[in-house]
Design a protein around this motif. Structure first.
Motif, PDB file in Angstrom:
ATOM      1  N   ASN A 144       0.965  -1.087   0.157  1.00  0.00           N
ATOM      2  CA  ASN A 144      -0.015   0.019  -0.092  1.00  0.00           C
ATOM      3  C   ASN A 144       0.767   1.319   0.007  1.00  0.00           C
ATOM      4  O   ASN A 144       2.071   1.103   0.153  1.00  0.00           O
ATOM      5  CB  ASN A 144      -0.942   0.077   0.964  1.00  0.00           C
ATOM      6  CG  ASN A 144      -0.289  -0.064   2.492  1.00  0.00           C
ATOM      7  OD1 ASN A 144       0.556   0.810   2.783  1.00  0.00           O
ATOM      8  ND2 ASN A 144      -0.528  -0.917   3.365  1.00  0.00           N
ATOM      9  N   HIS A 146       0.284   4.060   2.151  1.00  0.00           N
ATOM     10  CA  HIS A 146      -0.573   4.920   3.015  1.00  0.00           C
ATOM     11  C   HIS A 146       0.215   5.728   4.086  1.00  0.00           C
ATOM     12  O   HIS A 146      -0.046   6.623   4.258  1.00  0.00           O
ATOM     13  CB  HIS A 146      -1.385   3.694   4.174  1.00  0.00           C
ATOM     14  CG  HIS A 146      -2.435   3.048   3.576  1.00  0.00           C
ATOM     15  ND1 HIS A 146      -3.180   3.752   2.520  1.00  0.00           N
ATOM     16  CD2 HIS A 146      -2.971   1.888   3.747  1.00  0.00           C
ATOM     17  CE1 HIS A 146      -4.139   2.682   2.032  1.00  0.00           C
ATOM     18  NE2 HIS A 146      -3.986   1.589   2.959  1.00  0.00           N
ATOM     19  N   ARG A 257      -5.305  -0.190  -7.258  1.00  0.00           N
ATOM     20  CA  ARG A 257      -4.594  -0.092  -5.894  1.00  0.00           C
ATOM     21  C   ARG A 257      -5.692   0.779  -5.111  1.00  0.00           C
ATOM     22  O   ARG A 257      -5.782   0.512  -4.035  1.00  0.00           O
ATOM     23  CB  ARG A 257      -3.207   0.976  -6.113  1.00  0.00           C
ATOM     24  CG  ARG A 257      -2.596   1.472  -4.950  1.00  0.00           C
ATOM     25  CD  ARG A 257      -1.983   0.206  -4.099  1.00  0.00           C
ATOM     26  NE  ARG A 257      -2.977  -0.172  -3.053  1.00  0.00           N
ATOM     27  CZ  ARG A 257      -2.881  -1.284  -2.217  1.00  0.00           C
ATOM     28  NH1 ARG A 257      -1.679  -2.030  -2.444  1.00  0.00           N
ATOM     29  NH2 ARG A 257      -3.740  -1.488  -1.357  1.00  0.00           N
ATOM     30  N   GLU A 258      -6.518   1.506  -5.908  1.00  0.00           N
ATOM     31  CA  GLU A 258      -7.712   2.307  -4.972  1.00  0.00           C
ATOM     32  C   GLU A 258      -8.735   1.287  -4.590  1.00  0.00           C
ATOM     33  O   GLU A 258      -9.186   1.196  -3.230  1.00  0.00           O
ATOM     34  CB  GLU A 258      -8.099   3.140  -6.043  1.00  0.00           C
ATOM     35  CG  GLU A 258      -9.343   4.122  -5.396  1.00  0.00           C
ATOM     36  CD  GLU A 258     -10.121   5.060  -6.432  1.00  0.00           C
ATOM     37  OE1 GLU A 258     -11.080   5.658  -6.200  1.00  0.00           O
ATOM     38  OE2 GLU A 258      -9.450   5.087  -7.546  1.00  0.00           O
ATOM     39  N   ASN A 261      -7.541  -0.903  -1.429  1.00  0.00           N
ATOM     40  CA  ASN A 261      -7.040  -0.070  -0.258  1.00  0.00           C
ATOM     41  C   ASN A 261      -8.386  -0.430   0.852  1.00  0.00           C
ATOM     42  O   ASN A 261      -8.358  -0.190   1.865  1.00  0.00           O
ATOM     43  CB  ASN A 261      -7.097   1.640  -0.463  1.00  0.00           C
ATOM     44  CG  ASN A 261      -5.839   1.965  -1.029  1.00  0.00           C
ATOM     45  OD1 ASN A 261      -4.866   1.193  -0.802  1.00  0.00           O
ATOM     46  ND2 ASN A 261      -5.934   3.069  -1.823  1.00  0.00           N
TER      47      ASN A 261
END
Length: 263
Positions: A144, A146, A257-258, A261
């Motif tokens: 990720n 983040h 990837r979105e 999440n």
């Protein structure tokens, strides 16, 4: 080259690694969060831990540095841009730098931003090809972005570096997320028979004896490597109808990837 994968059995499902030179017994510890296990394995094998490499600066990868260095005198190595975030770093490295272990092992540093902007992977240049990928690439998944990363940089790392590695390169990631990652691939590409077969094989696998994958496997089972799959694209269009029906690979990667999440 001897590779010892150490399962920490913690809530984050970390793997630590010892890479040892059979000729000298010198060993490199990679992301040694569970320093006690690293010391115990080294003692049992008769190895000397002389170096520590952190793939990146997150606490679950550097948390054992201080104790392991104190016990062994090992020098800490990490990305040169992480020097203000990793205490007592003795050597900062970048793309193309080499780390030697004993007399028989050479590892090339790959500068692989995305999960964080100061992340390295280690590519073996001696013996069978192997990639110590930290939190950039997992078996069947990706990291990720983040906590200090950027998805566009992660895509660039994949497109320009990881996707081009030899197919027989074995992947040794920072965490065991294989089963969940395969389930995400199948959520995005339900007709992926290779991913389904591996999930059937590994659904109840023991991380203590983790199943490894290769780059060749990843091109078949990891949705983030399958950016031109008609099924992946058609299912993304259901979620993101504003997408072009013939999207660029970068857009597919970023949309995946979105979704990952919150999946």
């Amino acid at each position: 080259m001897i590779i010892e994968q150490i399962w920490t059995a913690n809530s984050l499902r970390n793997f630590n690694y010892l890479v040892a030179c059979p000729a000298t017994g010198d060993a490199l510890a990679i992301d040694p969060l569970d320093f006690r296990q690293c010391l115990a394995v080294a003692s049992d094998k008769g190895w000397r831990i002389t170096q520590i490499v952190n793939t990146h600066e997150h606490a679950d990868h550097i948390g054992g540095n201080k104790a392991l260095a104190a016990a062994t005198g090992a020098k800490i190595i990490a990305h040169h841009a992480a020097k203000d975030r990793i205490t007592d770093m003795a050597r900062g490295v970048g793309a193309g730098d080499r780390i030697t272990v004993g007399t028989s092992i050479e590892l090339e540093c790959l500068d692989t931003p995305g999960h964080t902007m100061s992340h390295i992977c280690l590519l073996s240049r001696t013996g069978p090809p192997a990639l110590f990928s930290g939190d950039t690439l997992f078996n069947a998944g990706v990291g990720n972005c983040h906590n200090g990363g950027h998805p566009e940089e992660l895509y660039k790392t994949f497109d320009e570096q990881l996707c081009r590695l030899p197919g027989d390169t074995v992947i040794y990631p920072g965490h065991d997320y294989l089963v969940n990652n395969l389930r995400f691939t199948l959520d995005r590409e339900p007709d992926n028979a290779d991913a389904q077969a591996l999930l059937d094989e590994c659904a109840n696998h023991d991380p203590q004896n983790a199943r490894t994958t290769t780059i060749g496997d990843e091109h078949r089972i990891n949705t983030f490597f399958r950016l031109q799959s008609p099924t992946v694209i058609s299912r993304l269009l259901e979620k993101f109808p504003q997408m072009s029906p013939t999207p660029e690979k970068k857009e597919v990667f970023l949309r995946l990837r979105e979704l990952r999440n919150s999946w």
